[in-house]
Design a protein around this motif. Structure first.
Motif, PDB file in Angstrom:
ATOM      1  N   UNK A 108       0.720  -1.173  -0.230  1.00  0.00           N
ATOM      2  CA  UNK A 108       0.288  -0.235  -0.004  1.00  0.00           C
ATOM      3  C   UNK A 108       0.876   1.117   0.386  1.00  0.00           C
ATOM      4  N   UNK A 109       0.020   2.556  -0.573  1.00  0.00           N
ATOM      5  CA  UNK A 109       1.181   3.915  -0.188  1.00  0.00           C
ATOM      6  C   UNK A 109       1.311   3.788   0.853  1.00  0.00           C
ATOM      7  N   UNK A 110       0.629   3.892   1.957  1.00  0.00           N
ATOM      8  CA  UNK A 110       1.018   4.335   3.237  1.00  0.00           C
ATOM      9  C   UNK A 110       2.339   3.614   3.814  1.00  0.00           C
ATOM     10  N   UNK A 111       2.894   2.369   3.165  1.00  0.00           N
ATOM     11  CA  UNK A 111       2.882   1.067   3.377  1.00  0.00           C
ATOM     12  C   UNK A 111       2.249   0.497   5.514  1.00  0.00           C
ATOM     13  N   UNK A 112       1.210   0.494   5.197  1.00  0.00           N
ATOM     14  CA  UNK A 112       0.106   0.068   6.546  1.00  0.00           C
ATOM     15  C   UNK A 112       0.286  -1.804   6.057  1.00  0.00           C
ATOM     16  N   UNK A 113      -0.029  -2.553   4.538  1.00  0.00           N
ATOM     17  CA  UNK A 113      -0.616  -3.349   5.042  1.00  0.00           C
ATOM     18  C   UNK A 113       0.269  -3.715   3.193  1.00  0.00           C
ATOM     19  N   UNK A 114       0.140  -5.089   3.163  1.00  0.00           N
ATOM     20  CA  UNK A 114       0.581  -5.833   2.002  1.00  0.00           C
ATOM     21  C   UNK A 114      -0.310  -6.319   1.071  1.00  0.00           C
ATOM     22  N   UNK A 115      -0.498  -6.797   0.462  1.00  0.00           N
ATOM     23  CA  UNK A 115      -1.873  -7.536  -0.468  1.00  0.00           C
ATOM     24  C   UNK A 115      -0.994  -9.053  -1.000  1.00  0.00           C
ATOM     25  N   UNK A 116      -0.600 -10.049  -0.619  1.00  0.00           N
ATOM     26  CA  UNK A 116      -0.737 -11.171  -1.119  1.00  0.00           C
ATOM     27  C   UNK A 116      -1.166 -12.025  -1.477  1.00  0.00           C
ATOM     28  N   UNK A 117      -0.628 -13.193  -2.147  1.00  0.00           N
ATOM     29  CA  UNK A 117      -1.222 -14.828  -2.547  1.00  0.00           C
ATOM     30  C   UNK A 117      -0.657 -15.451  -1.325  1.00  0.00           C
TER      31      UNK A 117
END
Length: 360
Positions: A206-215
């Motif tokens: 995420x742009x704010x580096x608060x989360x990732x999206x993963x598989x």
């Protein structure tokens, strides 16, 4: 699930690795991969030198013609024999780079352009396994950012820059192409392990580096896998896409406005079920609603996995694809509107075009 910034990875992983050497050491001609299915692995502790020993090639020539229709900004992608191609869609120009010693590039999601377009991070084969490097887009100022910490061969893949250019996220390659997520500063300092669970190949930040999206499978419904968000602050996981064992969801990419996810669904020899085999380029709202098919890409032979990425303005998607013919062992770069209309094939020469990276 939460893992602190100081969490170190002391496990001995990366014992098995899936490897395809595209070129014969003596002739430089493309080989048919031994065992064309998805599950071809090599024991790294025995054969690390062999796995990094693909033949080097001559410096790349700039005689290729690209289709720049609909292409804006800069798009980069890896090829065989340590070659990286950078296309400038605004100026309709192309540039070829080589890894420092023409190390083999990881054939999947192995390159990432920095937000300012001045630097490229990539994953290439070193003596201690596939490691993360960076270099300038002029082809110099090489820095090796990672190294094996266990004394054994380790692999680190799928680098992706944070939106502010201050960190590079990447994935450890453990058993069966699963591994934990790390981040590091572009000067190679402040390495942090961010998850204590394994993900499948590339992540999106995420742009704010608060989360990732993963598989992956962690925290999801039993016997399923799919796409999910992982929030760093409290360690929660929110499922976005769930699949049964006939499909593999991977290559998530967050749209520039943060509202949608693009990803790939694969039904191939490694998944349950019979042919026909295919990749599907998909988009979905980040809350899990509005899933839509962009393109279905049937394939008859496995050449290289397909990866997808958003255009900087969020109106298009770029992806690599090959294997539609039994006779051709090559893959190419395509651009398509996010609603699936007006697909354009960007590259044409017979080579292995890997996962694209796209910036303004």
């Amino acid at each position: 699930m939460k893992s602190g910034p100081g969490h170190k990875n002391n496990s001995i992983t990366g014992l098995l690795f899936r490897r395809r050497c595209f070129y014969n050491k003596l002739t430089g001609k493309a080989l048919k991969a031994a065992g064309t299915g998805f599950g071809f692995f090599i024991l790294l502790l025995i054969f690390p030198a062999f796995m990094c020993g693909c033949k080097k090639t001559d410096p790349p020539s700039e005689t290729e013609t690209f289709n720049f229709t609909g292409l804006t900004g800069k798009l980069a992608f890896p090829r065989s024999n340590g070659k990286i191609v950078i296309l400038d869609g605004d100026n309709k120009t192309s540039k070829y780079l080589l890894t420092k010693d023409q190390e083999s590039l990881w054939s999947g999601s192995s390159v990432s352009l920095s937000p300012d377009g001045k630097t490229i991070a990539y994953s290439a084969c070193a003596n201690d396994g596939y490691q993360i490097y960076k270099m300038s887009v002029e082809g110099d100022e090489y820095i090796k950012l990672t190294e094996s910490l266990s004394g054994f061969v380790e692999h680190y893949l799928c680098p992706v820059w944070s939106s502010d250019g201050q960190r590079i996220y990447y994935v450890e390659n453990g058993l069966i192409i699963l591994g934990v997520v790390f981040s590091i500063k572009p000067d190679g300092t402040d390495r942090q392990q961010l998850t204590d669970f394994s993900v499948y190949r590339s992540v999106s930040v995420s742009k704010d580096q608060s989360f990732i999206v993963f598989a992956g499978m962690t925290g999801m419904t039993e016997n399923t896998q799919g796409i999910a968000q992982y929030f760093f602050q409290d360690g929660t996981i929110k499922e976005i896409v769930a699949c049964d064992n006939t499909l593999r969801a991977y290559s998530p990419d967050i749209s520039p406005d943060g509202n949608k996810i693009a990803y790939v669904l694969r039904h191939g020899p490694d998944e349950m079920g019979d042919p026909p085999y295919y990749y599907r380029i998909m988009i979905i709202n980040i809350d899990g609603s509005g899933e839509a098919l962009v393109r279905e890409l049937p394939f008859k032979r496995y050449v290289i996995d397909t990866y997808v990425i958003w255009s900087p303005d969020g109106t298009k998607l770029a992806y690599n694809f090959g294997g539609e013919s039994e006779d051709k062992s090559e893959s190419h770069i395509y651009v398509v509107n996010f609603d699936g209309t007006d697909p354009i094939r960007v590259t044409d020469i017979p080579d292995y075009d890997g996962a694209p990276s796209w910036i303004e």
